[in-house]
Design an enzyme around this catalytic site. Structure first.
Site, PDB file in Angstrom:
ATOM      1  N   GLN A 358       0.651  -1.284   0.034  1.00  0.00           N
ATOM      2  CA  GLN A 358       0.215  -0.174  -0.068  1.00  0.00           C
ATOM      3  C   GLN A 358       0.863   1.360  -0.077  1.00  0.00           C
ATOM      4  O   GLN A 358       0.189   2.552  -0.399  1.00  0.00           O
ATOM      5  CB  GLN A 358      -1.077   0.030   1.218  1.00  0.00           C
ATOM      6  CG  GLN A 358      -0.132   0.183   2.281  1.00  0.00           C
ATOM      7  CD  GLN A 358      -1.149   0.213   3.923  1.00  0.00           C
ATOM      8  OE1 GLN A 358      -1.426  -0.669   4.505  1.00  0.00           O
ATOM      9  NE2 GLN A 358      -1.214   1.403   4.297  1.00  0.00           N
ATOM     10  N   CYS A 367      -4.861   1.156   4.242  1.00  0.00           N
ATOM     11  CA  CYS A 367      -4.744  -0.691   4.849  1.00  0.00           C
ATOM     12  C   CYS A 367      -6.093  -1.106   4.980  1.00  0.00           C
ATOM     13  O   CYS A 367      -6.367  -2.111   4.448  1.00  0.00           O
ATOM     14  CB  CYS A 367      -4.162  -0.495   6.198  1.00  0.00           C
ATOM     15  SG  CYS A 367      -5.104   0.437   7.507  1.00  0.00           S
ATOM     16  N   HIS A 528      -4.435  -0.162  12.204  1.00  0.00           N
ATOM     17  CA  HIS A 528      -4.020  -0.504  10.987  1.00  0.00           C
ATOM     18  C   HIS A 528      -5.014  -2.055  10.668  1.00  0.00           C
ATOM     19  O   HIS A 528      -5.566  -2.449  11.639  1.00  0.00           O
ATOM     20  CB  HIS A 528      -2.778  -1.291  11.310  1.00  0.00           C
ATOM     21  CG  HIS A 528      -2.194  -1.887   9.950  1.00  0.00           C
ATOM     22  ND1 HIS A 528      -2.010  -1.026   8.777  1.00  0.00           N
ATOM     23  CD2 HIS A 528      -1.372  -3.094   9.618  1.00  0.00           C
ATOM     24  CE1 HIS A 528      -1.452  -1.686   7.753  1.00  0.00           C
ATOM     25  NE2 HIS A 528      -1.189  -3.078   8.231  1.00  0.00           N
ATOM     26  N   ASN A 550      -0.215  -8.969   5.318  1.00  0.00           N
ATOM     27  CA  ASN A 550      -0.121  -7.562   5.596  1.00  0.00           C
ATOM     28  C   ASN A 550      -0.097  -7.024   4.095  1.00  0.00           C
ATOM     29  O   ASN A 550      -0.075  -7.870   3.066  1.00  0.00           O
ATOM     30  CB  ASN A 550       1.029  -7.339   6.273  1.00  0.00           C
ATOM     31  CG  ASN A 550       1.081  -6.105   7.165  1.00  0.00           C
ATOM     32  OD1 ASN A 550       0.142  -5.021   6.623  1.00  0.00           O
ATOM     33  ND2 ASN A 550       1.890  -5.575   7.837  1.00  0.00           N
TER      34      ASN A 550
END
Ligand SMILES: *[C@@H]1O[C@H](CO)[C@@H](O)[C@H](O)[C@H]1NC(C)=O
Ligand SMILES: *[C@@H]1O[C@H](CO)[C@@H](O)[C@H](O)[C@H]1NC(C)=O
Ligand SMILES: *[C@@H]1O[C@H](CO)[C@@H](O)[C@H](O)[C@H]1NC(C)=O
Ligand SMILES: *[C@@H]1O[C@H](CO)[C@@H](O)[C@H](O)[C@H]1NC(C)=O
Ligand SMILES: *[C@@H]1O[C@H](CO)[C@@H](O)[C@H](O)[C@H]1NC(C)=O
Ligand SMILES: *[C@@H]1O[C@H](CO)[C@@H](O)[C@H](O)[C@H]1NC(C)=O
Ligand SMILES: *[C@@H]1O[C@H](CO)[C@@H](O)[C@H](O)[C@H]1NC(C)=O
Ligand SMILES: *[C@@H]1O[C@H](CO)[C@@H](O)[C@H](O)[C@H]1NC(C)=O
Ligand SMILES: *[C@@H]1O[C@H](CO)[C@@H](O)[C@H](O)[C@H]1NC(C)=O
Ligand SMILES: *[C@@H]1O[C@H](CO)[C@@H](O)[C@H](O)[C@H]1NC(C)=O
Length: 585
Positions: A358, A367, A528, A550
């Protein structure tokens, strides 16, 4: 009358003459051949890497023409051919490696960037310099010929608010062991069957570009030379018509989900009279080869002034859910579930879509859009039994439509609400730019785009002609909701696929490089969003852990993923998760 005139002008502007993107190899081109493909006396009449013994060996479909026109077909064909051959060599196991065409467009001086090039010299360049993946260098559709030249940051980049951007060390490195040419129907088939897809040259007609929508393309007119590079992934035979199966780089909305078929054996569009290029990847993945060269100088410091170094992520707690059926925890007893469940590998099949980053080409706090869209894409792959094609959803459309937030953060549930009402197009409709549009309108062009020449002269102007694509794959969800607590999360993941969860990112977590993470925090504050794709149990200690995805690139953690202890010391990962159920016909 007036109406008609306007229409004609538009058509002329849009359906311009195709650029010549396929250049002959640079004069220094020299094939590097160690071995030749095996020779089988009999080949099957149908063969395609889209489905070999039930497995799809191809990586995601790309679009060279967005966010502005770039004649990078040669770089697309070379990078996807190499990525697909790496996938074949790795037996389609997680993770898919997506080789970065941007590195070639910016760095390969044997070719002319957005003004065309050659896949053979691209393989030569890769052999001489090595290459990185899409999470190091996302496609930007500019090259060394129009303002985006080679640099350490083009090889691999990272950005953080108040730190600017820098050349990222520890990038995963890919390269080729050998490369060469192959020509003619029989030789092409042997090479494809024995070693994988090849990059080939065709004369792309305006019909192919603007009018082809599917079927076996038959145009036996003679054309001069070639102007386009594509990837041949297989062949077939139907009603006495022999054809090639071809991956193009014009988006998944074009042709047959981004692919097309054309007659085989009659040198249609000069495909069999031109040299095709092949390359054999060198195994750099088994030993996890990284680029450890450190560049300390930070440049391209941008002015974004974010409050946190992580992604501001609003709570799901008060948001609307849409639940139309029983929830998995109502019919599944978590205690009866297996000790290990990992959507990266269920009976040998990897169901997950590609890994993302990202934070590049500049920092963006998206996120909340990544954790959700990747979970949805993974769930679509699961529902489709991971048959071809691999689905990748567009995070950029979520930003363009402010479907939950912006690069300053947002709310995960907003993404599911949007997916329910409007649907999410695929990555090749709007590639990720890590930036909010000047004005987020969710207009047709902000949902799905195509562009043609002229090629912009530099990165500060964009004189190309772009328009909205009206028909494209658009993925919706039938229901969505939130889920908390280990048992309910397990049931949800097991029954329907990955979920997205809030997490409290600390400096220590940012520095994670692998292993089963644990951290005690008195007051975890979710800042997050990630995805949880499964769980496992450490055979030594019996400790149960979550497997998380992630969106910080493959250089972070375990190939971009992490494991974190279940039940406690886990940064609040079990307190605010959400899920959506995609509609798959
Ligand atoms: C597919 O199955 C055939 C027959 O079992 C086998 O020879 C071949 O190696 C398999 N192909 C791949 C790519 O696994
Ligand atoms: C490319 O990678 C290979 C394999 O890791 C390595 O041996 C070689 O030195 C690298 N070349 C360059 C130019 O970095
Ligand atoms: C390795 O990193 C250095 C420093 O960032 C860069 O100059 C070089 O191009 C990189 N090579 C590869 C193959 O990533
Ligand atoms: C980047 O910007 C930050 C915040 O303005 C500043 O503290 C830092 O020194 C800058 N770095 C460079 C290399 O200019
Ligand atoms: C493609 O379709 C357009 C619009 O339908 C039409 O005007 C044009 O003649 C077609 N072009 C070719 C090459 O068939
Ligand atoms: C090859 O594929 C085509 C299209 O799917 C199909 O019609 C044909 O029956 C297949 N041929 C063989 C021998 O399987
Ligand atoms: C291709 O089109 C030509 C001209 O229309 C026709 O004569 C030929 O039979 C077609 N070939 C195949 C294999 O369909
Ligand atoms: C949820 O709504 C309640 C009542 O309006 C409010 O007090 C609470 O702060 C909200 N919680 C969140 C996380 O927005
Ligand atoms: C996936 O597999 C299941 C079970 O074999 C089957 O019922 C379903 O139709 C398949 N779906 C697709 C899209 O192939
Ligand atoms: C970019 O191109 C435009 C139009 O050709 C020109 O006016 C401008 O000076 C160029 N900018 C740069 C930075 O080269």
């Amino acid at each position: 009358m007036l109406k008609q005139l306007v229409l004609i002008t538009l058509v002329c502007a849009v359906f311009g003459q195709l650029q010549n993107e396929a250049l002959p190899p640079h004069k220094s081109y020299k094939p590097y051949v160690i071995s030749n493909a095996e020779f089988n006396s009999v080949l099957p009449s149908n063969f395609t890497w889209q489905n070999v013994n039930g497995t799809d060996y191809l990586t995601l479909v790309r679009n060279q023409h967005i966010p502005q026109y770039c004649g990078s077909c040669w770089a697309q064909a070379a990078s996807s051919t190499l990525a697909d051959r790496i996938k074949i060599a790795r037996k389609a196991q997680w993770p898919d490696v997506v080789i970065a065409p941007q590195v070639l467009v910016s760095c390969d001086e044997y070719s002319n960037g957005c003004h065309g090039g050659n896949s053979g010299t691209a393989f030569q360049w890769i052999k001489e310099h090595n290459i990185t993946d899409e999470t190091c260098s996302p496609y930007q559709a500019y090259g060394h010929d129009n303002g985006l030249g080679c640099s350490a940051q083009i090889m691999c980049k990272n950005c953080m608010p108040n730190k600017g951007c820098w050349a990222q060390e520890n990038a995963k490195v890919y390269t080729v062991a050998e490369y060469g040419d192959v020509k003619g129907e029989a030789q092409m088939m042997q090479e494809i069957f024995n070693r994988g897809p090849i990059a080939c040259y065709i004369y792309a007609t305006e019909y192919l570009r603007y009018n082809y929508t599917g079927g076996i393309y038959n145009d036996t007119s003679s054309y001069p030379g070639t102007n386009h590079v594509i990837e041949v992934v297989g062949w077939g035979e139907e009603n006495n018509e022999k054809y090639w199966i071809i991956r193009n780089s014009w988006g998944s909305y074009w042709g047959e989900k981004g692919f097309y078929r054309q007659l085989r054996g009659v040198n249609m569009l000069n495909i069999e009279s031109s040299n095709c290029n092949w390359a054999v990847p060198l195994d750099t993945w088994t030993n996890d080869v990284r680029n450890t060269t450190k560049v300390t100088e930070v440049s391209n410091n941008h002015t974004n002034n974010f409050r946190h170094t992580t992604c501001i992520r609003e709570s799901n707690k008060n948001s609307t859910q849409l639940i139309t059926g029983p929830l998995p925890h109502e019919y599944i007893n978590a205690a009866s579930l297996p000790a290990n469940w990992d959507w990266r590998n269920i009976n040998g099949v990897n169901y997950l879509s590609f890994t993302r980053n990202q934070h590049i080409p500049q920092y963006c706090g998206s996120c909340w859009a990544h954790g959700t869209t990747s979970s949805l894409a993974d769930r679509i792959n699961i529902a489709r039994n991971r048959t071809w094609p691999d689905i990748a959803l567009s995070v950029q459309v979520v930003l363009n439509c402010q479907a939950g937030g912006s690069c300053n953060g947002g709310q995960p549930m907003g993404v599911y609400q949007f997916a329910n009402k409007q649907g999410i197009p695929e990555e090749s409709c709007q590639n990720y730019l890590a930036a909010d549009p000047k004005k987020a309108t969710c207009s047709d062009t902000q949902r799905c785009l195509d562009c043609t020449s002229p090629i912009p002269t530099n990165t500060t102007v964009n004189p190309g002609t772009c328009w909205a694509v009206k028909q494209y794959p658009n993925w919706k969800v039938s229901q969505y909701g939130s889920v908390t607590g280990a048992d309910k999360m397990k049931a949800e993941i097991y029954a329907r696929g990955p979920i997205s969860c809030g997490i409290y990112v600390t400096n220590k977590f940012e520095a994670y490089t692998g292993g089963i993470y644990k951290e005690s925090t008195a007051f975890p504050m979710i800042n997050h969003e990630i995805a949880v794709v499964g769980w496992g149990t450490d055979p030594q200690t019996g400790v149960e852990y979550w497997i998380g995805r992630n969106s910080w690139g493959t250089y972070w953690g375990e190939n971009g993923f992490f494991r974190i202890q279940m039940h406690k010391q886990n940064l609040a990962i079990e307190t605010d998760c959400s899920w959506g159920e995609p509609i798959v016909e």
